[in-house]
Design a protein around this motif. Structure first.
Motif, PDB file in Angstrom:
ATOM      1  N   GLY A  78     -10.281  -3.565   3.817  1.00  0.00           N
ATOM      2  CA  GLY A  78      -9.477  -2.491   3.251  1.00  0.00           C
ATOM      3  C   GLY A  78      -8.923  -2.790   1.874  1.00  0.00           C
ATOM      4  O   GLY A  78      -7.979  -2.144   1.433  1.00  0.00           O
ATOM      5  N   GLN A  79      -9.536  -3.754   1.173  1.00  0.00           N
ATOM      6  CA  GLN A  79      -9.052  -4.136  -0.154  1.00  0.00           C
ATOM      7  C   GLN A  79      -9.834  -3.390  -1.233  1.00  0.00           C
ATOM      8  O   GLN A  79     -11.053  -3.505  -1.323  1.00  0.00           O
ATOM      9  N   TYR A 131      -2.195  -5.391  -5.903  1.00  0.00           N
ATOM     10  CA  TYR A 131      -3.127  -6.442  -5.475  1.00  0.00           C
ATOM     11  C   TYR A 131      -2.836  -7.696  -6.282  1.00  0.00           C
ATOM     12  O   TYR A 131      -2.419  -7.618  -7.448  1.00  0.00           O
ATOM     13  N   SER A 186      -5.288  -1.906  -8.513  1.00  0.00           N
ATOM     14  CA  SER A 186      -6.038  -2.162  -7.289  1.00  0.00           C
ATOM     15  C   SER A 186      -5.071  -2.086  -6.124  1.00  0.00           C
ATOM     16  O   SER A 186      -3.853  -2.047  -6.313  1.00  0.00           O
ATOM     17  N   HIS A 188      -4.898  -1.330  -1.442  1.00  0.00           N
ATOM     18  CA  HIS A 188      -5.482  -1.453  -0.107  1.00  0.00           C
ATOM     19  C   HIS A 188      -5.298  -0.154   0.664  1.00  0.00           C
ATOM     20  O   HIS A 188      -4.455   0.689   0.314  1.00  0.00           O
ATOM     21  N   ALA A 284      -2.217  -6.325  -1.342  1.00  0.00           N
ATOM     22  CA  ALA A 284      -3.407  -7.008  -0.857  1.00  0.00           C
ATOM     23  C   ALA A 284      -3.588  -8.264  -1.690  1.00  0.00           C
ATOM     24  O   ALA A 284      -3.279  -8.273  -2.886  1.00  0.00           O
ATOM     25  N   CYS A 286      -6.106 -12.057  -2.304  1.00  0.00           N
ATOM     26  CA  CYS A 286      -7.384 -12.723  -2.073  1.00  0.00           C
ATOM     27  C   CYS A 286      -7.402 -14.016  -2.861  1.00  0.00           C
ATOM     28  O   CYS A 286      -6.983 -14.035  -4.022  1.00  0.00           O
ATOM     29  N   TYR A 294      -8.746 -13.313   2.593  1.00  0.00           N
ATOM     30  CA  TYR A 294      -8.147 -12.085   2.065  1.00  0.00           C
ATOM     31  C   TYR A 294      -7.260 -11.505   3.155  1.00  0.00           C
ATOM     32  O   TYR A 294      -7.592 -11.561   4.338  1.00  0.00           O
ATOM     33  N   ARG A 296      -3.605  -8.735   4.065  1.00  0.00           N
ATOM     34  CA  ARG A 296      -2.687  -7.668   3.661  1.00  0.00           C
ATOM     35  C   ARG A 296      -1.903  -7.221   4.881  1.00  0.00           C
ATOM     36  O   ARG A 296      -2.175  -7.664   6.008  1.00  0.00           O
TER      37      ARG A 296
END
Length: 434
Positions: A78-79, A131, A186, A188, A284, A286, A294, A296
């Motif tokens: 879901g990123q 993000y 960015s 999620h 989110a 990573c 990764y 969230r």
């Protein structure tokens, strides 16, 4: 995914399936139908190609072997992260300096396509902006400053902010990382709800969707006939959007994409206070390793923790037991937390990590999109737009940039591809330790 889950005709038992909006049942294809374009695959690539073509006035039929969003589109992390492909500079000899710049810009556009799709069709998918790239080593953090400047040079309009090592607790409740790069462009979302919403949008535009309609064979020619067990579709144009689940449907394309397993666990609900201690800004995140972590928060305050890409072709016997220690290395404070969901699925990876978007050499009316290398949420939406542009004759130059990049066939056939790549990835992991 649980062992042999790929044989199921319903969604795998993921957090997303348990928390999704109502899942309509689309009919099974029976009888003989005709249309302008037949799309095979009911994930993001197929759905967005269908939307783009229907928006341009084409009659479209979409065939899905199981359920809409059944594959990676309904199970992923879901990123929603900027960019498309890995190391775009390597393609400069093929597409030139301007081509590389165009691909970078399209990597930014890809996220905007998702934003626009959600807003236009009012899709309830918990879209949340924010993000952060996490540096595992100081050298990676140094690279973030260059990345931020390169994005600004492209005209990136969203906030970018470096997070110094001593400030990392403002982003993540862990001592594991050496800095970060925040990107407010960015974010999620709930991936299965996005796929279901896009399927509803496609039907509103006139697309006919058929589930439980696996393609058994294809007759190529000026008119393509696509056969299922109980029906067939005759079309002027065919688009194959099966990615890691292409199997033997087309051997030319199947040899260029390697299915690899990726896995996610979801904790029990943590409550808002405890969840925000883990990810204070609900971003989110990573890391930068080859086998990435990764993670969230979900809308109901669970931690969704994913990664551990497997190239062996075999899934762990117990995904929870395999993934929980990885989560505890980041968040040892979660040792007492129950794991409510564990699942996985196959992602499609190409040798050069660039999405494969093109048409068959000997069948110019057959297009395809595949091999997103774990970054498919945005890249699939871009692929749908490029395919729509090319098939309708609009701005085909953007499509041609991707189509011009050659993609090698993995050696060893389907039985040896995974072990050979697993050896190659082991080498990259060993390099990370030096």
């Amino acid at each position: 995914m649980p062992p042999r889950a790929q044989q199921s005709t319903s969604h795998t038992a993921s957090y997303y399936a348990a928390s999704s909006v109502p899942q309509p049942d689309y009919p099974r294809l029976t009888g003989e139908l005709r249309c302008d374009v037949c799309v095979v695959g009911g994930g993001y690539s197929g759905l967005n190609t269908a939307i783009e073509l229907a928006d341009r006035g084409f009659s479209v039929i979409l065939l899905e072997a199981r359920k809409v969003g059944w594959g990676a589109s309904g199970r992923n992390g879901g990123q929603l992260i900027r960019g498309v492909g890995h190391g775009l500079e390597q393609f400069r000899p093929v597409i030139g300096e301007d081509g590389v710049r165009q691909m970078k810009l399209m990597g930014l556009e890809a996220v905007e396509i998702v934003r626009q799709r959600v807003e236009r069709h009012d899709i309830p998918c918990d879209l949340t902006w924010g993000y952060c790239d996490l540096a595992n080593k100081p050298g990676e953090f140094d690279d973030f400053a260059e990345e931020a400047q390169a994005l600004r040079d492209l005209g990136y309009r969203h906030e970018l902010r470096l997070v110094q090592p001593e400030q990392m607790h403002s982003v993540i409740g862990s001592d594991r990382y050496a800095g970060g790069l925040i990107d407010m462009g960015s974010g999620h979302l709930h991936p299965l709800n996005l796929a279901l919403g896009e399927a509803a949008a496609a039907t509103q535009l006139g697309v006919q969707i058929f589930e439980q309609s696996a393609v058994t064979r294809i007759n190529y020619g000026p008119q393509v006939t696509v056969h299922t067990e109980q029906g067939s579709v005759r079309a002027s144009t065919l688009v194959l959007c099966c990615n890691a689940y292409l199997n033997d449907l087309n051997r030319e394309l199947g040899g260029k994409v390697l299915p690899a397993g990726s896995y996610i666990i979801a904790t029990e609900p943590l409550g808002e206070e405890r969840a925000r201690q883990l990810l204070p800004q609900n971003m989110a995140v990573c890391d930068q390793r080859v086998t990435v972590d990764y993670f969230r928060l979900s809308a109901d305050h669970r931690l969704l923790f994913g990664g551990a890409c497997h190239y062996s072709g075999r899934d762990p016997k117990d995904i929870g037991a395999y993934m929980q220690p990885k989560m505890l290395k980041v968040f040892p404070q979660l040792a007492d937390v129950r794991i409510d969901f564990q699942w996985g699925g196959m992602i499609g990876i190409g040798a050069n990590r660039l999405p494969q978007i093109g048409r068959l050499r000997d069948q110019p009316n057959v297009y395809y999109a595949q091999a997103y290398a774990g970054h498919g949420l945005n890249a699939t939406h871009l692929a749908g737009r490029l395919l729509g542009e090319a098939i309708s004759g609009q701005q085909s130059g953007r499509f041609d940039l991707f189509a011009r990049v050659p993609h090698i066939t993995f050696p060893g056939g389907k039985h040896l591809r995974s072990p050979l790549l697993a050896l190659g990835m082991l080498w990259h992991r060993l390099k990370e330790l030096t």
